[in-house]
Structures are given as structure tokens and as C-alpha cells.
Design a protein around this motif. Structure first.
Motif, mmCIF file in Angstrom:
data_model
loop_
_atom_site.group_PDB
_atom_site.id
_atom_site.type_symbol
_atom_site.label_atom_id
_atom_site.label_comp_id
_atom_site.label_asym_id
_atom_site.label_seq_id
_atom_site.Cartn_x
_atom_site.Cartn_y
_atom_site.Cartn_z
ATOM 1 N N PHE A 14 0.852 -1.186 0.000
ATOM 2 C CA PHE A 14 0.000 0.000 0.000
ATOM 3 C C PHE A 14 0.884 1.230 0.000
ATOM 4 O O PHE A 14 1.797 1.329 0.827
ATOM 5 C CB PHE A 14 -0.906 0.012 1.230
ATOM 6 C CG PHE A 14 -1.907 -1.101 1.230
ATOM 7 C CD1 PHE A 14 -3.144 -0.929 0.623
ATOM 8 C CD2 PHE A 14 -1.609 -2.332 1.801
ATOM 9 C CE1 PHE A 14 -4.070 -1.956 0.602
ATOM 10 C CE2 PHE A 14 -2.525 -3.367 1.784
ATOM 11 C CZ PHE A 14 -3.766 -3.173 1.176
ATOM 12 N N THR A 16 1.291 4.696 1.082
ATOM 13 C CA THR A 16 0.696 5.666 1.991
ATOM 14 C C THR A 16 1.605 6.887 2.071
ATOM 15 O O THR A 16 2.700 6.892 1.518
ATOM 16 C CB THR A 16 0.549 5.071 3.410
ATOM 17 O OG1 THR A 16 1.857 4.851 3.935
ATOM 18 C CG2 THR A 16 -0.206 3.760 3.379
ATOM 19 N N VAL A 21 3.702 0.459 2.580
ATOM 20 C CA VAL A 21 3.414 -0.569 3.578
ATOM 21 C C VAL A 21 3.436 -1.922 2.872
ATOM 22 O O VAL A 21 2.597 -2.205 2.036
ATOM 23 C CB VAL A 21 2.032 -0.343 4.232
ATOM 24 C CG1 VAL A 21 1.719 -1.461 5.215
ATOM 25 C CG2 VAL A 21 1.979 1.004 4.927
ATOM 26 N N ALA A 23 2.437 -5.113 3.039
ATOM 27 C CA ALA A 23 1.500 -5.893 3.847
ATOM 28 C C ALA A 23 1.661 -7.390 3.613
ATOM 29 O O ALA A 23 1.536 -8.184 4.535
ATOM 30 C CB ALA A 23 0.068 -5.453 3.551
ATOM 31 N N GLU A 42 -1.734 -13.305 13.980
ATOM 32 C CA GLU A 42 -2.207 -12.167 14.751
ATOM 33 C C GLU A 42 -2.820 -11.140 13.809
ATOM 34 O O GLU A 42 -2.549 -11.133 12.612
ATOM 35 C CB GLU A 42 -1.029 -11.490 15.460
ATOM 36 C CG GLU A 42 -0.511 -12.203 16.680
ATOM 37 C CD GLU A 42 0.805 -11.593 17.109
ATOM 38 O OE1 GLU A 42 0.865 -11.076 18.224
ATOM 39 O OE2 GLU A 42 1.763 -11.624 16.316
ATOM 40 N N SER A 43 -3.578 -10.256 14.387
ATOM 41 C CA SER A 43 -4.170 -9.183 13.607
ATOM 42 C C SER A 43 -3.055 -8.330 12.986
ATOM 43 O O SER A 43 -2.051 -8.062 13.637
ATOM 44 C CB SER A 43 -5.073 -8.394 14.540
ATOM 45 O OG SER A 43 -5.094 -7.073 14.167
ATOM 46 N N GLY A 44 -3.209 -7.966 11.732
ATOM 47 C CA GLY A 44 -2.196 -7.169 11.045
ATOM 48 C C GLY A 44 -1.171 -8.000 10.311
ATOM 49 O O GLY A 44 -0.247 -7.456 9.700
ATOM 50 N N SER A 45 -1.324 -9.328 10.327
ATOM 51 C CA SER A 45 -0.295 -10.146 9.680
ATOM 52 C C SER A 45 -0.503 -10.270 8.166
ATOM 53 O O SER A 45 0.344 -10.835 7.480
ATOM 54 C CB SER A 45 -0.241 -11.528 10.330
ATOM 55 O OG SER A 45 -1.508 -12.109 10.377
ATOM 56 N N GLY A 46 -1.606 -9.734 7.655
ATOM 57 C CA GLY A 46 -1.790 -9.715 6.204
ATOM 58 C C GLY A 46 -2.779 -10.748 5.694
ATOM 59 O O GLY A 46 -2.852 -10.999 4.489
ATOM 60 N N LYS A 47 -3.569 -11.322 6.593
ATOM 61 C CA LYS A 47 -4.521 -12.348 6.176
ATOM 62 C C LYS A 47 -5.609 -11.768 5.271
ATOM 63 O O LYS A 47 -5.901 -12.313 4.205
ATOM 64 C CB LYS A 47 -5.172 -12.994 7.414
ATOM 65 C CG LYS A 47 -4.159 -13.500 8.438
ATOM 66 C CD LYS A 47 -4.833 -14.117 9.645
ATOM 67 C CE LYS A 47 -5.731 -13.197 10.450
ATOM 68 N NZ LYS A 47 -5.019 -12.158 11.211
ATOM 69 N N SER A 48 -6.198 -10.647 5.704
ATOM 70 C CA SER A 48 -7.276 -10.063 4.905
ATOM 71 C C SER A 48 -6.752 -9.558 3.571
ATOM 72 O O SER A 48 -7.415 -9.691 2.543
ATOM 73 C CB SER A 48 -7.937 -8.907 5.656
ATOM 74 O OG SER A 48 -8.550 -9.383 6.816
ATOM 75 N N VAL A 49 -5.571 -8.968 3.612
ATOM 76 C CA VAL A 49 -5.000 -8.452 2.364
ATOM 77 C C VAL A 49 -4.768 -9.606 1.385
ATOM 78 O O VAL A 49 -5.077 -9.498 0.188
ATOM 79 C CB VAL A 49 -3.696 -7.676 2.644
ATOM 80 C CG1 VAL A 49 -2.988 -7.322 1.350
ATOM 81 C CG2 VAL A 49 -3.987 -6.417 3.441
ATOM 82 N N PRO A 59 -8.056 -2.343 -2.812
ATOM 83 C CA PRO A 59 -8.385 -1.002 -3.298
ATOM 84 C C PRO A 59 -7.163 -0.346 -3.940
ATOM 85 O O PRO A 59 -6.099 -0.301 -3.337
ATOM 86 C CB PRO A 59 -8.808 -0.252 -2.026
ATOM 87 C CG PRO A 59 -8.169 -1.000 -0.905
ATOM 88 C CD PRO A 59 -8.065 -2.428 -1.342
ATOM 89 N N PRO A 62 -4.882 2.879 -2.584
ATOM 90 C CA PRO A 62 -3.427 2.889 -2.424
ATOM 91 C C PRO A 62 -2.774 1.520 -2.662
ATOM 92 O O PRO A 62 -1.554 1.460 -2.718
ATOM 93 C CB PRO A 62 -3.258 3.290 -0.962
ATOM 94 C CG PRO A 62 -4.444 2.670 -0.288
ATOM 95 C CD PRO A 62 -5.565 2.725 -1.288
ATOM 96 N N LEU A 279 5.441 -2.726 9.075
ATOM 97 C CA LEU A 279 5.563 -3.206 7.699
ATOM 98 C C LEU A 279 5.995 -2.116 6.724
ATOM 99 O O LEU A 279 6.177 -2.351 5.539
ATOM 100 C CB LEU A 279 4.248 -3.834 7.253
ATOM 101 C CG LEU A 279 3.888 -5.112 8.035
ATOM 102 C CD1 LEU A 279 2.528 -5.613 7.666
ATOM 103 C CD2 LEU A 279 4.945 -6.192 7.798
HETATM 104 N N1 LIG Z 1 -5.903 0.284 2.698
HETATM 105 C C1 LIG Z 1 -4.747 0.116 3.369
HETATM 106 N N2 LIG Z 1 -3.834 1.106 3.418
HETATM 107 C C2 LIG Z 1 -2.675 0.958 4.093
HETATM 108 N N3 LIG Z 1 -2.331 -0.145 4.763
HETATM 109 C C3 LIG Z 1 -3.195 -1.169 4.762
HETATM 110 C C4 LIG Z 1 -4.447 -1.099 4.068
HETATM 111 N N4 LIG Z 1 -5.095 -2.278 4.230
HETATM 112 C C5 LIG Z 1 -4.288 -3.034 5.012
HETATM 113 N N5 LIG Z 1 -3.141 -2.387 5.313
HETATM 114 C C6 LIG Z 1 -2.030 -2.896 6.132
HETATM 115 O O1 LIG Z 1 -1.756 -4.208 5.776
HETATM 116 C C7 LIG Z 1 -1.391 -4.963 6.920
HETATM 117 C C8 LIG Z 1 -2.146 -6.256 6.969
HETATM 118 O O2 LIG Z 1 -3.512 -5.992 7.189
HETATM 119 P P1 LIG Z 1 -4.620 -7.134 7.185
HETATM 120 O O3 LIG Z 1 -4.436 -8.014 6.011
HETATM 121 O O4 LIG Z 1 -5.931 -6.437 7.300
HETATM 122 O O5 LIG Z 1 -4.314 -7.902 8.522
HETATM 123 P P2 LIG Z 1 -5.123 -9.110 9.150
HETATM 124 O O6 LIG Z 1 -4.157 -10.237 9.189
HETATM 125 O O7 LIG Z 1 -5.496 -8.661 10.522
HETATM 126 O O8 LIG Z 1 -6.317 -9.391 8.298
HETATM 127 C C9 LIG Z 1 -1.634 -4.085 8.113
HETATM 128 O O9 LIG Z 1 -0.391 -3.635 8.594
HETATM 129 C C10 LIG Z 1 -2.417 -2.928 7.601
HETATM 130 O O10 LIG Z 1 -2.053 -1.758 8.243
#
Ligand SMILES: Nc1ncnc2c1ncn2[C@@H]1O[C@H](COP(=O)(O)OP(=O)(O)O)[C@@H](O)[C@H]1O
Ligand SMILES: [Mg+2]
Lengths: 356, 309
Positions: A14, A16, A21, A23, A42-49, A59, A62, A279
Motif C-alpha cells: 500500500f 501511503t 506498507v 502488507a 495475529e491481527s495485522g499479519s496480512g490475512k485479509s489483504v 483497493p 493505495p 511493515l
Molecule cells: N488500505 C490500506 N492502506 C494501508 N495499509 C493497509 C491497508 N489495508 C491493510 N493495510 C495494512 O496491511 C497490513 C495487513 O492488514 P490485514 O491483512 O488487514 O491484517 P489481518 O491479518 O489482521 O487481516 C496491516 O499492517 C495494515 O495496516
């Protein structure tokens, strides 16, 4: 075993104001036909991304997929044009999200929300789609489906809403279902019901599932294989048994240690010290080293490769190197691993061996 | 829903009675007398006139007779226009005002929504910034300045449009733009904010995850939900619009209610002032009630919550 989805060296960043970042930093995994793969971290490890990358929902700006391949059949989803991706989304690969309270449109009846995908992907007319929507509501266990199909989301409880979300996702019989923390927002009894529903549906429909969670506790109930994710990378992957009874990565030990177990109250939870790395500027070497009590000199210098433990079990830690000292997991965690020994099956665990 | 509306109507009547009373007493505090050329009148004439219009009675008596007449819809007669019924005068004057008001709100809403939607969909682009600059100008420049500029350039310099008066569609264009500017600006800004808010919602991601085209996501899920809260600002906007027409009718010499209202204040024509004030108040109250009912109909969360109790 047929691989239905394969992710190779995926990098997502991303842009920013503070900088790039990173991710997701080189993720590899695959999903076999009919199995459930849990991605844990853990939360923030990049699972959702990672899961959004598979869905083509990063999106931009960014975000962008910097590098890597997402193989689905003979297509590479990482490079598919948006129009083509729209045909896959919701019909071949579906996704359910964490919070059922916010993931439904509050001003549209749930019937219409289910019908949308059917009309788009299966060329149904309205009455066919409505009939199918009622069928789906019955399938996900919503009582009085005929009556409720014209109701709005706020008329349903959290658990019922998540069932609706599942109905939407499964409407077109997708081959892959990505569930991103689908039970995190629900209370424990409802959680168990939703997990059971997902297991049932998978059996009926043969869907392959990627189940994302930060809670190893639910993994045993649903998954066949587990991928442990840390700071944008998969650090350990194996079957459920391998991850629970023979974990190799100190981060996996940490996750197991911080996992509350239902049956025992005397044990303490051992939180992993420190917090995940920034990150924006990931550390050199093993990203887990600063939090790792077993870290060695090399961990701060070089990233560990994936070491093979068995045909299905790999872990990225220098501890598996032949020259590394032999270390054992902490006693408390060992005790836990024994507590969950295979002859003492985890409550409601999936019938092991089904897909092994 | 029925009970809800019933309750609202009762509180509406009470509000109206309070406004009527306040207007009456405020009127009594106005300086000056209602009669033209007071200095040319003899003392006996003044006494006779005061007698004729009941201005010698104690204030309480005047108040009760006023309220009594109000109940049967009698707003009294004009002091200036020799005994003509206030309601007749309002009836004559309402046409141009209603026309202008309606045309402005329709035009302003359509243009405002359009600009707001475009700005949100092209968030942080040149188009977005441009639209917001227009919106801020529209809100901060008083409409009489816009009116004056248009009269000068479009009317006098380029002779594209008639400068003033009321004689067909061409005469409505400049006043409509002047009045609508505030509507355009307010709605554009509001809609942009709402759109951005909705675009960030989880259910938009759900809609995309269904494989809907971006057009379908925007039209079916975004615009619809973003425009629901617009109804809540419609009440205040209509109020702003009506006060806007007061000045604009004056500038463009339009024979509307606003122009009459302003003139009657200048000449202390109490019955007209009160009649018009009450008429405007009634209109506001009704508009606000309609807005609430409409909101209830459009937003299922409110509709059903209202229906259950
Ligand atoms: N739209 C975004 N802009 C900037 N950073 C992002 C965005 N979406 C996610 N990130 C970063 O990507 C990293 C992984 O996020 P995410 O995949 O949501 O974690 P999780 O494992 O909790 O699902 C996080 O550090 C988050 O800050
Ligand atoms: Mg997440």
C-alpha cells in the motif's frame, strides 16, 4: 490431490503518505479441492489483504499487487482484467466477511441481496432467483425462509445475519469460499453453530474453503490444513495434527500458548511478548526474531527458508537447520500439546483423515 | 406509523399556536404606526382609524379576537389596501413564489446530487476539488450578490435574459439560479460526504464480492443509501430557500409573497405581516412533517421501528 488455487510469491503493498506498507511479502500456499485451509495469524499479519488479493478487491490506490501469481485453473487472477474478475467473483470464488452487522446493505431486503448474484451470474429471472434465494435460506438454516426473504437485515440477529451472508456467498455454488474471520464478531455458542454450518455445507456442496482467523482455537473444528502467517509471510504450514501436535516455529508455539482452551482453567495464557514489526520498514532477517526467545545470530541477518518437516509440513525457522541447537517448545506449551493428544480428540473436531 | 403521525400532527398544532402568539406579541413591539402619511392625518382621523381596526382595545382583547379569527381561518384585512382580505392577498401572491421555490429546489437538488456523486466517485481528483470549491462559493456568497452579478452580466451587458419583472419562463431563470445556488452547494457537499461514507462500508465490499459491476454497486448500493440522509437536510434547506426568495423577489421585482412580506414590514401592515408569517410557519411545519414521514417510508429501519409500537 487436485490443487484448485495456488498462490505463488504474492507481494501486496500500500502506498501511503508515510511510505510503502509491505502488507504481504512473498506468500505461498495452495488450496486442495474439497479441503479447508485455515490461515492463522495475529491481527495485522496480512490475512485479509491476502484474501482480498485473491478476490481482486485490493483497493487501488493505495494498494497494488506488486508481484506474484494467483493460479486458479489456467488463469492468473493477479493479472486478470476487472471485467473478467467480476465473472469469477461471487460465482467461482466467494467471500464472507467478519462482521455480519455491517456486511449487509441495511436498506435492501435480504432476498434481493441474495438474488443479485444469481441474476448476474446465472441469468435467472426474478422469480427463479427468488425461489432459489428461499432455498438457500433454508439451506443455511433460517426458519420460515418464505416469510423472511422479504425482511431487512436489522430484523435478524447477528448469527442469523451471518447465515444470510453465507447464503449470499454460496448462492452460485462457488468452487472456493474465503471466510475472513466469519465468527470473530459472534458470541461463542453462535460461533460453534456457524462453524458446524460451514462444515455441513462443505460436505453437501464440495466447496473448498480458506478459513481465516486469528484464533487457533476454532481451527481444530474446521480445518484440514493450517498456514500460519506472520508479518506478511507464511511461516509454517502443515496438517491440523502437525500444527497442533508437532509445531516447529516459535511463533506457532506462541500462538498455541496464547490460545485459551475450554476444558482447563488452571493454565495461564502465555502472550507472545512484543508486537509485530512495522511493515513500512520490515526488519532484515527473520521478522519474528525480536520477539523470539530462541533467536540466534543468523535470525537477524538472513531470512530463513522453508525447511521441510514432512511432505505436508514446512516451517521457516533457522531452528530446523541441521547446525542449529535442538530446542524444545516451552514446557507449558508442551503440556498443552499433550493435552490435545490425538487419542483425546478436540471437541467437535473434524473427522480427521477425511482428506489426508 | 399511524400513531406516530398522529402524535406529530398534535405537536404541529401546538407549535403553530405558539408561533401565532409570539408573532402577535412581537408585532405589538414594532415601532411606528401602520398608517400611511401619519403626519398628514388629523388626530381625530387617527383615533377613528385606530377605532376601526380595533387598535384601542387592550392587548389581551386584541389577542383573543385575533386567535378566535385565526381558528375560523380569518387572517383579518390589510391596513394599507383598504380592507382587502389578507388571505386573498396571500392567494394572489403565492403563485410566483411557489413556482420559483419549486423550480429552484428541483433544479438545485438534481444539480447538487449530480455534483456530489461525481466528486465522491472521483475522490481527491481535480473534479472533486473543483466541485467543492464551487460548493463553498455557493454557500458563502450571498444570493443577492449572485443575483446582482447575473443582472449586470447576463441582463445588462450581454442582454441574454430580462433583468427583472415577471412575464414568462425567461424571467424565472436568473432568480431560480440565484435561489438554487445555496441548494446546489449544500446538497453537493452533503452528498459527497455521504457517498464517501457509504463507499467505505463493509456492505459495499460485499456487493463487489458478489461480482456486481461497479455501475451496479454505485447505483444500487451506494447512491441509494447515500441519498436517504439528504431528506433530513431538506427541511432546513426549504427554510433557507424561502428566506432566500424574500430578498430575490425584491431584487427581481417579482410580484410574489416575499416581496409583499418585505413591503408590509416597511409599512407596518400588521395583518399582512402576521398572515404571511403564519403562512410561512405553517409551510415550514408541514414541510418538516413531510420530511419525517418520507424518511420513515424510505428507510426501512425507521419504517419498521415505527410500525412496531
Ligand atoms: N488500505 C490500506 N492502506 C494501508 N495499509 C493497509 C491497508 N489495508 C491493510 N493495510 C495494512 O496491511 C497490513 C495487513 O492488514 P490485514 O491483512 O488487514 O491484517 P489481518 O491479518 O489482521 O487481516 C496491516 O499492517 C495494515 O495496516
Ligand atoms: Mg483481517
Amino acid at each position: 490431490m487436485e490443487k484448485i488455487l495456488e498462490v505463488n510469491d504474492l507481494h501486496v503493498s500500500f502506498d501511503t503518505f508515510a511510505g510503502e506498507v509491505k502488507a504481504v511479502r512473498g506468500v505461498n500456499f495452495h488450496l486442495n479441492k474439497g479441503e479447508t485451509l485455515a490461515i492463522v495469524g495475529e491481527s495485522g499479519s496480512g490475512k485479509s489483504v491476502t484474501s482480498k488479493a485473491v478476490m481482486g478487491l485490493i483497493p487501488n490506490p493505495p494498494g497494488r499487487i506488486k508481484q506474484g501469481e494467483i493460479k486458479f485453473g489456467d488463469r492468473n487472477l493477479a493479472q486478470l482484467p476487472e471485467k473478467e474478475m467480476q465473472k469469477i467473483r461471487g460465482s467461482e470464488i466467494s467471500m464472507i466477511f467478519q462482521d455480519p452487522m455491517t456486511s449487509l446493505n441495511p436498506t435492501m431486503t435480504i432476498g434481493k441481496q441474495i438474488m443479485e448474484g444469481l441474476i448476474k451470474h446465472q441469468n435467472m429471472n426474478k422469480s427463479e432467483a427468488k425461489e432459489r434465494a428461499i432455498e438457500l435460506l433454508k439451506l443455511v438454516g433460517i426458519p420460515n425462509a418464505e416469510g423472511r426473504v422479504t425482511e431487512y437485515p436489522h430484523q435478524f440477529s447477528g448469527g442469523m445475519r451471518q447465515r444470510v451472508v453465507i447464503a449470499i456467498a454460496l448462492a452460485c455454488n462457488p468452487r472456493v469460499l474465503i471466510a475472513d474471520e466469519p465468527t470473530t464478531a459472534l458470541d461463542v455458542t453462535i460461533q460453534a453453530q456457524i462453524l458446524e454450518l460451514l462444515n455441513d455445507l462443505q460436505e453437501k456442496m464440495g466447496t473448498s474453503i480458506i478459513f481465516i482467523t486469528h484464533d487457533l482455537g476454532v481451527v481444530a473444528n474446521i480445518a484440514d490444513r493450517v498456514a500460519v502467517m506472520y508479518a506478511g509471510k507464511i511461516v509454517e504450514t502443515g496438517t491440523v495434527d502437525e500444527i497442533f501436535y508437532n509445531p516447529q516455529h516459535p511463533y506457532t508455539w506462541g500462538l498455541l500458548g496464547s490460545m485459551p482452551s475450554l476444558d482447563s482453567t488452571d493454565e495461564e495464557l502465555i502472550a507472545i511478548p512484543g508486537s509485530p514489526p512495522d511493515l513500512l520498514d520490515p526488519p532484515k532477517g527473520d521478522a519474528f526474531a525480536p520477539r523470539n526467545p530462541y533467536a540466534m545470530q543468523i535470525d537477524t541477518e538472513m531470512e530463513p527458508p522453508l525447511f521441510k518437516v514432512s511432505d505436508t509440513h514446512y516451517a521457516a525457522t533457522w531452528l530446523l537447520h541441521e547446525k542449529a541447537p535442538k530446542v524444545e517448545p516451552p514446557a507449558a506449551i508442551k503440556k498443552r500439546m499433550q493435552g490435545m493428544a490425538p487419542d483425546e480428540p478436540i471437541i467437535g473436531a473434524k473427522d480427521g483423515g477425511k482428506h489426508v | 406509523m399511524g400513531r406516530y403521525i398522529g402524535g406529530r400532527v398534535v405537536s404541529m398544532v401546538i407549535t403553530f399556536l405558539i408561533i401565532a402568539s409570539l408573532t402577535f406579541f412581537l408585532m405589538k413591539l414594532l415601532p411606528g404606526t401602520p398608517f400611511n402619511n401619519q403626519e398628514k392625518l388629523t388626530d381625530t382621523q387617527i383615533v377613528q382609524l385606530n377605532e376601526k381596526y380595533g387598535l384601542n382595545d387592550p392587548v389581551a382583547v386584541q389577542y383573543f379576537s385575533y386567535m378566535k379569527n385565526l381558528f375560523v381561518g380569518d387572517l383579518g384585512v390589510s391596513f394599507q389596501q383598504d380592507g382587502r382580505e389578507v388571505s386573498t392577498i396571500i392567494g394572489e401572491r403565492i403563485g410566483p413564489s411557489a413556482y420559483l421555490g419549486f423550480q429552484s429546489i428541483v433544479l438545485g437538488t438534481i444539480v447538487g446530487l449530480f455534483l456530489g456523486i461525481i466528486a465522491a466517485l472521483r475522490h481527491n481528483s481535480f473534479l472533486d476539488y473543483g466541485t467543492m470549491v464551487i460548493a463553498v462559493l455557493g454557500i458563502s456568497i450571498p444570493n443577492f450578490v449572485i443575483a446582482g452579478l447575473m443582472q449586470y452580466w447576463l441582463g445588462v451587458k450581454w442582454e441574454l435574459l430580462p433583468v427583472a419583472y415577471w412575464d414568462g419562463f425567461a424571467y424565472t431563470i436568473m432568480p431560480t439560479i440565484a435561489i438554487a445556488s445555496i441548494v446546489v452547494a449544500t446538497i453537493a457537499r452533503f452528498m459527497r460526504t455521504e457517498m464517501l461514507e457509504v463507499l467505505g462500508q463493509d456492505y459495499i465490499t460485499t456487493a463487489k464480492a458478489k461480482g456486481l459491476s461497479s455501475t451496479a454497486v454505485v447505483i444500487r448500493h451506494t447512491i441509494r443509501n447515500a441519498s436517504i440522509p439528504i431528506i433530513t437536510i431538506m427541511g432546513p434547506l426549504v427554510v433557507a430557500l424561502m428566506t432566500g426568495t424574500l430578498v430575490i423577489e425584491q431584487i427581481f421585482v417579482i410580484p410574489g409573497l416575499g416581496e409583499k412580506f418585505v413591503n408590509s414590514i416597511m409599512t407596518n401592515d400588521f395583518p399582512i405581516i402576521m398572515g404571511t408569517t403564519l403562512f410561512y410557519s405553517l409551510l415550514f411545519i408541514v414541510v418538516i412533517l413531510l420530511v419525517d414521514i418520507m424518511y420513515g417510508i424510505i428507510d426501512p429501519r425507521i419504517r419498521l421501528a415505527g410500525g412496531k409500537d
